[in-house]
Write an enzyme that holds these catalytic residues in place. Structure first.
Site, PDB file in Angstrom:
ATOM      1  N   PHE A   1       1.082  -1.100   0.092  1.00 23.15           N
ATOM      2  CA  PHE A   1       0.664   0.377   0.058  1.00 23.15           C
ATOM      3  C   PHE A   1       0.972   1.331  -0.189  1.00 23.15           C
ATOM      4  O   PHE A   1       2.233   1.326   1.179  1.00 23.15           O
ATOM      5  CB  PHE A   1      -0.789   0.028   1.921  1.00 23.15           C
ATOM      6  N   ASP A  43       9.185   2.865   1.840  1.00 24.91           N
ATOM      7  CA  ASP A  43       7.964   3.609   2.379  1.00 24.91           C
ATOM      8  C   ASP A  43       7.786   2.594   3.955  1.00 24.91           C
ATOM      9  O   ASP A  43       7.614   2.303   4.191  1.00 24.91           O
ATOM     10  CB  ASP A  43       6.600   2.977   1.257  1.00 24.91           C
ATOM     11  N   LYS A 103       2.601  10.220   8.389  1.00 19.16           N
ATOM     12  CA  LYS A 103       1.510   9.997   9.270  1.00 19.16           C
ATOM     13  C   LYS A 103       2.434  10.298  10.878  1.00 19.16           C
ATOM     14  O   LYS A 103       1.814  11.285  11.183  1.00 19.16           O
ATOM     15  CB  LYS A 103       2.111   7.407   9.738  1.00 19.16           C
TER      16      LYS A 103
HETATM   17  C1  LIG Z   1       2.673   2.409   3.929  1.00 16.66           C
HETATM   18  C2  LIG Z   1       1.986   3.258   3.389  1.00 16.66           C
HETATM   19  N1  LIG Z   1       2.462   3.978   2.260  1.00 16.66           N
HETATM   20  C3  LIG Z   1       1.638   5.225   2.000  1.00 16.66           C
HETATM   21  C4  LIG Z   1       0.114   5.236   2.655  1.00 16.66           C
HETATM   22  C5  LIG Z   1      -0.360   6.887   1.614  1.00 16.66           C
HETATM   23  O1  LIG Z   1      -0.292   7.489   3.411  1.00 16.66           O
HETATM   24  P1  LIG Z   1      -1.418   8.493   3.037  1.00 16.66           P
HETATM   25  O2  LIG Z   1      -2.920   8.078   3.502  1.00 16.66           O
HETATM   26  O3  LIG Z   1      -0.834   9.928   4.507  1.00 16.66           O
HETATM   27  O4  LIG Z   1      -1.687   9.488   2.433  1.00 16.66           O
HETATM   28  C6  LIG Z   1      -0.080   4.469   3.778  1.00 16.66           C
HETATM   29  C7  LIG Z   1      -1.251   5.258   4.432  1.00 16.66           C
HETATM   30  O5  LIG Z   1      -1.815   4.111   5.415  1.00 16.66           O
HETATM   31  C8  LIG Z   1       0.780   3.753   4.090  1.00 16.66           C
HETATM   32  O6  LIG Z   1       0.402   3.325   5.287  1.00 16.66           O
END
Ligand SMILES: Cc1ncc(COP(=O)(O)O)c(C=O)c1O
Length: 398
Positions: free
Chosen positions: A147, A232, A261
């Site tokens: 994700f 990420d 986050k």
């Molecule tokens: C690993 C990871 N990358 C990216 C995101 C996306 O972040 P945002 O919701 O702040 O755009 C999330 C959100 O859950 C995530 O867990």
């Protein structure tokens, strides 16, 4: 406490639901609760009911709700200066960038507002780097089940068809392979490949920890093939695993790391760090109006200070183990995770139902699908809180 003090407003939960359904786009299913106040590891709904929060706003509120240090930083900064834009130098942004580099690895930082945006920066860097260094290569290999966000490029990077299907066709240049499978990455690499993009521990799909050598192997492959490694760390970063960043658990440095986050202790801020080798963006290549504004960067600096001052990384390891034991004690399957990102799985499809039962019992958890429950509490969760959580989680079992 009077009802008005509890609510800070005038609407009942039912009234909020009515307005929500009429005026907000219905892009996600909400649980039947309206929280109106938070303090430490607790949330309170409009009726004054207390909940032990094991989700921290999806791995965001690492210091719990309304930590005085964050509140003070936000209030103080807001009195002085709230927003100027990237057209001018900005005190807190410069300080925060230095702080992140000190915590991570030699690099430079782009500050923005969310996780998806941070990954967009990473993707743009990879593409530009590919033009310069790999003969126009642009393909990014990412993992099935990953994700990376909800913008068009980041759902294309995300290896889950359900997020892509309604919006096809996807932007070109993303290839998905099974997670924790180095050979699959090797087999997918070709002359178009420019980068490998991974979560060090998969979050959204249900806390999947790869085998210890996986990231090392990927790093080595990227070095051999002259590819960028993008990690990420939006969910794993800022202490959730007991280290500032999960890659530090396995001694593997990425070329590019994305954060969001927990970075702002509850305020919306994201970051993309690029090592000198990948620091290819130049004036005009990228921008953001709000990114890293004085208030959110003040909150981030205050958050980092508290994590350090209160030795929360060590605390996460200690209490994370207790949390693991409590989840194992529930008697379901596959209790798993690291630090304060944990999950377990039911043998039957009852996770969604359990999430509601847990809420009724007074504890907030998250059903990642029909089978698995994830918990990502504030890092300040205490041993006593874990005892209370264990009791409430048990109470919610059938
Ligand atoms: C690993 C990871 N990358 C990216 C995101 C996306 O972040 P945002 O919701 O702040 O755009 C999330 C959100 O859950 C995530 O867990």
């Amino acid at each position: 406490m009077t009802r008005n003090e509890m609510t800070h407003g005038h609407l009942t939960h039912d009234e909020v639901v009515e307005l929500d359904h009429q005026y907000l786009m219905q892009t996600g299913k909400r649980l039947p609760v309206t929280f109106v106040r938070g303090e430490g590891v607790h949330l309170y709904d409009d009726r004054g009911k207390e909940y032990l929060d094991l989700m921290a706003g999806i791995a965001v509120n690492i210091l719990g709700h309304c930590h005085p240090a964050v509140v003070e930083a936000v209030v103080e900064q807001s009195r002085q200066l709230i927003h100027t834009s990237g057209l001018y130098y900005q005190h807190n942004a410069a300080l925060l960038a230095r702080r992140l580099v000190q915590l991570a690895f030699p690099s430079r930082v782009f500050l923005n507002n969310s996780g998806a945006e941070s990954n967009e920066v990473a993707i743009k860097i990879a593409r530009k780097w590919g033009k310069r260094n790999r003969d126009g290569a642009y393909e990014i290999i990412s993992a099935l089940g990953s994700f990376h966000g909800r913008t068009l490029a980041t759902i294309a990077a995300t290896g889950q068809e359900k997020y892509q299907k309604p919006f096809a066709p996807m932007p070109d240049g993303f290839v998905h392979v099974p997670y924790d499978d180095l050979d699959a990455i090797k087999a997918a690499t070709n002359e178009r490949t420019v980068a490998v993009m991974l979560e060090p521990i998969m979050g959204e799909i249900g806390i999947i920890v790869p085998s210890p050598d996986y990231l090392k192997g990927v790093r080595q492959w990227c070095d051999e093939q002259n590819l960028l490694l993008i990690l990420d760390e939006i969910q794993t970063g800022m202490g959730r695993t007991g280290r500032w960043f999960a890659h530090q658990l396995v001694g593997v440095e990425p070329d590019i790391m994305t954060l969001a986050k927990a970075l702002g202790g509850g305020l919306p801020i994201g970051a993309c760090l690029a090592k000198p080798r990948a620091d290819v963006l130049e004036p005009g290549d990228h921008g953001t109006t709000f990114g890293g504004n004085p208030v959110v960067t003040a909150a981030a600096l205050a958050t980092i200070d508290v994590v350090e001052r209160e030795h929360l990384l060590e605390h996460v390891v200690e209490v994370g183990d207790l949390l693991q034991a409590a989840l194992e004690d529930l008697g379901q399957t596959d209790a798993r995770g690291i630090g304060m990102m944990r999950a377990f799985t039911f043998a039957e499809a009852r996770a969604k139902d359990y999430q509601v039962k847990a809420m009724e019992a007074g504890v907030i958890v998250n059903a990642v699908d029909d089978y698995s429950i994830r918990v990502e509490p504030p890092l300040i969760l205490s041993a006593n809180d874990v005892d209370q959580a264990a009791e409430l989680l048990k109470k919610a079992l059938p």
